[in-house]
Each structure stands twice: as C-alpha cells, then as structure tokens.
Design an enzyme around this catalytic site. Sequence first.
Site, short mmCIF file in Angstrom:
data_model
loop_
_atom_site.label_atom_id
_atom_site.label_comp_id
_atom_site.label_asym_id
_atom_site.label_seq_id
_atom_site.Cartn_x
_atom_site.Cartn_y
_atom_site.Cartn_z
N SER A 126 20.33 5.33 -6.27
CA SER A 126 20.76 5.94 -5.00
C SER A 126 21.37 4.96 -4.02
O SER A 126 22.05 5.36 -3.09
CB SER A 126 19.60 6.70 -4.35
OG SER A 126 18.64 5.82 -3.84
N GLU A 134 17.18 -1.80 28.30
CA GLU A 134 17.71 -2.98 27.59
C GLU A 134 19.21 -3.19 27.82
O GLU A 134 19.67 -4.30 27.97
CB GLU A 134 17.47 -2.90 26.07
CG GLU A 134 16.01 -2.94 25.65
CD GLU A 134 15.43 -4.36 25.64
OE1 GLU A 134 16.16 -5.32 25.90
OE2 GLU A 134 14.23 -4.46 25.39
N THR A 165 14.76 6.47 -9.93
CA THR A 165 13.62 6.05 -10.75
C THR A 165 12.94 7.24 -11.41
O THR A 165 12.38 7.12 -12.50
CB THR A 165 12.61 5.29 -9.86
OG1 THR A 165 13.24 4.11 -9.40
CG2 THR A 165 11.35 4.93 -10.63
N LYS A 224 11.67 5.64 3.73
CA LYS A 224 11.01 4.74 2.78
C LYS A 224 10.54 3.52 3.57
O LYS A 224 11.34 2.72 4.03
CB LYS A 224 11.98 4.32 1.66
CG LYS A 224 11.31 3.54 0.54
CD LYS A 224 12.27 3.26 -0.60
CE LYS A 224 11.55 2.64 -1.79
NZ LYS A 224 12.47 2.41 -2.93
N TYR A 268 12.80 -1.94 -14.63
CA TYR A 268 13.24 -0.83 -15.46
C TYR A 268 14.65 -0.48 -15.05
O TYR A 268 15.17 -1.02 -14.07
CB TYR A 268 12.32 0.40 -15.27
CG TYR A 268 12.26 0.81 -13.82
CD1 TYR A 268 11.28 0.31 -12.97
CD2 TYR A 268 13.21 1.68 -13.28
CE1 TYR A 268 11.25 0.65 -11.62
CE2 TYR A 268 13.19 2.03 -11.95
CZ TYR A 268 12.21 1.50 -11.12
OH TYR A 268 12.20 1.83 -9.79
N THR A 299 14.91 6.72 -4.60
CA THR A 299 14.18 6.69 -3.32
C THR A 299 14.86 5.81 -2.28
O THR A 299 14.55 5.92 -1.09
CB THR A 299 12.73 6.20 -3.53
OG1 THR A 299 12.77 4.95 -4.20
CG2 THR A 299 11.94 7.21 -4.33
N ASP A 300 15.78 4.94 -2.70
CA ASP A 300 16.33 3.97 -1.73
C ASP A 300 17.12 4.63 -0.60
O ASP A 300 17.06 4.18 0.54
CB ASP A 300 17.20 2.93 -2.45
CG ASP A 300 16.37 1.96 -3.27
OD1 ASP A 300 15.12 2.08 -3.25
OD2 ASP A 300 16.95 1.08 -3.93
N1 GLN Z 1 12.22 4.22 -6.70
C1 GLN Z 1 13.52 4.42 -6.82
O1 GLN Z 1 13.97 5.55 -7.03
C2 GLN Z 1 14.43 3.25 -6.65
C3 GLN Z 1 15.45 3.16 -7.75
C4 GLN Z 1 16.87 2.94 -7.29
N2 GLN Z 1 17.01 1.74 -6.52
C5 GLN Z 1 17.34 4.17 -6.54
O2 GLN Z 1 17.20 4.29 -5.35
O3 GLN Z 1 17.85 5.06 -7.19
#
Ligand code: GLN
Length: 337
Positions: A67, A294, A20, A173, A34, A100-101
């Site tokens: 990602s 467990e 992103t 995340k 986007y 970010t994923d």
């Molecule tokens: N906020 C993000 O970067 C998510 C965008 C995309 N799903 C990625 O991980 O690249």
Amino acid sequence: DQAKSQQKLANVVILATGGTIAGAGASAANSATYQAAKLGVDKLIAGVPELADLANVRGEQVMQIASESISNDDLLKLGKRVAELADSKDVDGIVITHGTDTLEETAYFLNLVEKTDKPIVVVGSMRPGTAMSADGMLNLYNAVAVASDKQSRGKGVLVTLNDEIQSGRDVSKSVNIKTEAFKSAWGPMGMVVEGKSYWFRLPAKRHTLNSEFDIKQISSLPQVDIAYGYGNVTDTAYKALAQNGAKALIHAGTGNGSVSSRVVPALQELRKNGVQIIRSSHVNQGGFVLRNAEQPDDKNDWVVAHDLNPQKARILAMVAMTKTQDSKELQRIFWEY
Ligand SMILES: NC(=O)CC[C@H](N)C(=O)O
C-alpha cells in the site's frame, strides 16, 4: 434449504488490493520478513471458510500491491469501483483488503467521497497468513461480519483490526510490528467478537451520504505533498515540492503545527504565489492544531488541519481542491470533515 439460507445472508463483495493480508513469508517464524501482495482474493476467501456463515461472499482483485505504492489514480479506480458496487441492488456491504501502511488514507478518502449508507469496511493485517498467530483471517472474518450487519449502515467507512471497529476518518497506524497497530485519538467505535458487532460511539464529522464530495464527479486529484518539521530544518523541501507542481503543501509540523522561523518566509512567499499552506502536526498520538496559535494564519492566509495527521490532511486537501481553490472554504472543510 441451502438456497433459502443463502438468500437470507447479506451479499458482501471483497475488493482485494494487496498488502500483508495477502502476503507470504518463507517460514512460519517470519512475522516481519515476507513479501506483501502475493495471494489472490480467491485464496484469501478460501482461507476463511467461516465467511460463508456470515454472508454470500464474492471477491474481485482490484490491484495487487503493497500500500505504500498506492497512487492517486489507484485511489480513484478503487473509489469508482466501490461506488458502482454500492449502487448495485444485490450488494449489501463492501470489504476492502488493503496494506496497512496507507490503509488510513484510503479509508478516509472513501469516507469523504462514497455516496452510500451501505457498510464499507477496510481491513488489513500485521502478519502474513503464513506466520504463526497470523491476524489476517480473524480481521477478514470480522470485516465481513461488520459489512453484513445492518447496524453498520450510515456510520461512515469502517476499519476492523485487532477486534476493534474504528472510524476510517480517525484511525491511524500508530505502532508497527504489533497487531494492535491501529489506534484513534478519539477511541474505537465498537468491538467485533465472534462475528457480532458491539457499538459504542458514532462519528461527529461529515461523511459518505452527508458529504459534499462525490467520487462520480472526480476525474483527477490535484498534487498535494507533505514536508516534515524538525530541528535545523531548511525550506529546501517545501520549495522543491512547490516547484514540482504541488498545489498545496501539508506542513507536518512539530508540536502544535509550529513552523521554524527558517521556513516561515518561504511558506509566506509560496502562498502569495497561489500554493495552499496547511499546518498539521506530526505528534504520534493525535495532533490538535488551532488557527492563529503558533502562527498568524489569518495574516498568512494559511489553513490548519486541526486533528488530521499530515497524511489524512493530504487526502482531504486533494478532495476539497477538486471543488474550491479558496483558502476560507478550505478551512471550513477542514473543520467539518
Ligand atoms: N502490514 C502491512 O500490510 C504492511 C505491508 C505493506 N508495507 C503494505 O502496506 O502493503
């Protein structure tokens, strides 16, 4: 004069991978709708002219993807390029722009395999640069600030979002959409404000120079997969993943990494056939899985992931299994990293 001041600044390389932070939407109101991975690294750098006050910055486009689509081969390619740059005398710090994923997976991977004390900072954003209140510019500025700071050396791979400096090992995340998405059960290591870092904690786990793993000695990663625990679960996914060649299975367990009585026999059988079984927890705010709580791990010859979430447990299992197939060694590694 300009040449002189440039000499004093740190040399920072930005390796761009997509996400992103390189995304673009149709309108400024599109904060969540986007396309990721649209802008090249030169545009990212040009978008934040203030980077030039912090460091001599140059960029390289390593890949251009969202990602969630990163493969093990992509991880190796990125890791090897980071190592080359870290070995180079004229590089003081490395920034990686990333979706970010799976940012937490890449950051932890690099934390385990890069033999350097030079700062490596992984950064992303929650909103594309075209959106109102886009967070990428500031996150990138902060990443370059941290990467060019001598104080950042030897602290493991770092992550900068939302003004915080997080350990690449611990951070995950934890929320989507919101800009305060990245959290760690053990808290951030510091803050970065107006281009200056403020440190509060150090990581206790082995990393980078103190790690027994080295990207230069890794040419491929074994297949490790994850299956999820939930009510009414069956053993179908576990068996299918093993049949498809998984060398280890991460159990993304409920609560303390508990395993349904309907899944236990299949996991015992898979272990007898050589598949490593690693129990983790999918609780959201940080799991904590202990041996023989467990489930009788000693009897089953299973491993526990302790505080690593399932996706981080996958990374450590892959890296560890480039060196050992012994479950006791694997467990030692899970305690130490
Ligand atoms: N906020 C993000 O970067 C998510 C965008 C995309 N799903 C990625 O991980 O690249």
